[in-house]
Enzyme design. Structure first.
Site, PDB file in Angstrom:
ATOM      1  CB  SER A 117      -0.837  -0.084   1.225  1.00  0.00           C
ATOM      2  OG  SER A 117      -1.417   1.258   1.512  1.00  0.00           O
ATOM      3  CE1 TYR A 141      -3.586  -2.280   4.909  1.00  0.00           C
ATOM      4  CE2 TYR A 141      -3.476   0.034   4.384  1.00  0.00           C
ATOM      5  CZ  TYR A 141      -3.675  -1.234   4.029  1.00  0.00           C
ATOM      6  OH  TYR A 141      -3.665  -1.690   2.527  1.00  0.00           O
ATOM      7  CE  LYS A 145      -1.184  -4.706   3.285  1.00  0.00           C
ATOM      8  NZ  LYS A 145      -1.815  -5.970   2.429  1.00  0.00           N
TER       9      LYS A 145
END
Ligand code: UFG
Length: 329
Positions: A117, A141, A145
């Site tokens: 991302s 988040y 990643k």
């Protein structure tokens, strides 16, 4: 040789599965259906319900199917939730991926395509963002990643496990047939929220902040059509399968649109009027995110053919009109 798509019933995974099937690949899907939908996967694809943290299940999959490459889309991906429940995010996104990689190594499967991302970059100082831009996630988040990206580097060094990592900017749009599209619960993404408002399912769309340092004061994002994301994954997978080395690519369209511009464009294309309200900034939102995807264009011969904003909104609108309540299953 089959392609295993983990998370193949989710928004991006299901569009990749569809693109693989259209190109005659033999696909197996593993999905725990925590956020995925059975209706998103073509009927002729083998679907195994299960969690990637269940290594007994993964071993069964690798014993029953000859897998050439694993594409991995299973993740929790809500930025706000990741700040409140980091354990959930580390458990699924990091530990889950580790379980998958460990089982792959055990079964000597060494081709891996990973869904990363733009959240790995955080608040960029220089635009457009290239793959070399400093990585500074501002939420759990994005951190999960980035953690997986770092793991992958060492998996290559130690085991020769080759990976293609794709960092998406704002994934949007739907399949041109309107048969599959975006269906999150809760929905937090701008374009589906606007379209639900246009359908009358929501009272209003809120603009989260109009005092950003951008031309109209609202946040600017780089919207990339989910079918262009899918085509990049297939090019990346094919490169790996023909002996390509590990690599990392941004996927964006290189153009920025503000929240206000997206709302106005949606009104124009749908012909619907709806209520727009100003709201406070959403914590953690960078003012502007625009990708440079030159590397993917040059090295993978990728071109984002579906990503002009009109097409993104039109295809998403078709999906929402056909499925106002999302998938039935
Ligand atoms: N927005 C609104 N109103 C809404 C919803 C969103 O104004 O009701 C704004 C947001 O503040 C943001 C823009 O619309 O400025 C886009 O928001 P999205 O939630 O659609 O997307 P994000 O840019 O926040 O997130 C996307 C991906 C994440 C990824 C992130 C990387 O969805 O998975 O980019 O920065 F982490």
């Amino acid at each position: 040789m089959k392609i295993l798509v983990c998370g193949g019933a989710g928004y991006i995974g299901s569009h990749v599965v569809r693109a693989l099937v259209e190109r005659q690949y033999d696909v197996v899907v593993v999905d725990n259906f925590s956020t995925g939908h059975g209706g998103a996967v073509p009927e002729n694809v083998t679907v195994i319900e299960g969690d990637i943290r269940d290594q007994i299940l993964l071993k069964r999959v690798f014993e029953e199917h000859t897998i050439g490459c694993v594409m991995h889309f299973c993740a929790n991906s809500l930025v706000g939730e990741s700040m409140e429940q980091p354990i959930k995010y580390y458990h699924n996104n990091v530990y889950g991926t580790l379980c998958l990689l460990e089982t792959m190594v055990e079964y000597n499967i060494k081709k891996f395509v990973f869904s990363s991302s733009a959240a790995v970059y955080g608040e960029p100082k220089i635009l457009p963002i290239t793959e070399e831009t400093e990585k500074n996630p501002t939420n759990t988040y994005g951190e999960t990643k980035l953690t997986v990206e770092k793991m992958l580097k060492w998996m290559d060094v130690a085991y020769g496990l080759k990976s293609m990592v794709f960092r998406y900017f704002n994934a949007a749009g739907a399949h041109s047939t309107g048969e599959i599209g975006e269906d999150h619960d809760p929905e937090t993404h701008l374009i589906p929220l606007i379209l639900q408002t246009a359908l009358g399912l929501r009272e209003k769309i809120s603009i989260f902040g109009e005092d950003y340092n951008t031309p109209d004061g609202s946040c600017v994002r780089d919207y990339i059509h989910v079918l262009d994301i899918a085509s990049a994954h297939i090019l990346g997978m094919e490169k790996l399968m023909s002996g390509g080395d590990s690599n990392i690519y941004n996927l964006g369209d290189g153009k920025g649109f503000s929240v206000k511009e997206v709302i106005e464009k949606t009104k124009e294309l749908t012909g619907r009027e709806f209520k727009v309200a100003m709201a406070e900034r959403r914590p953690g939102d960078p003012a502007t995110l625009i990708a440079s995807s030159e590397k993917a264009k040059q090295e993978l011969s990728w071109s984002p053919e579906h990503s002009d904003l009109d097409n993104i909104i039109k295809t998403a609108w078709k999906w929402h009109l056909n499925h106002p309540q999302g998938y039935e299953v």
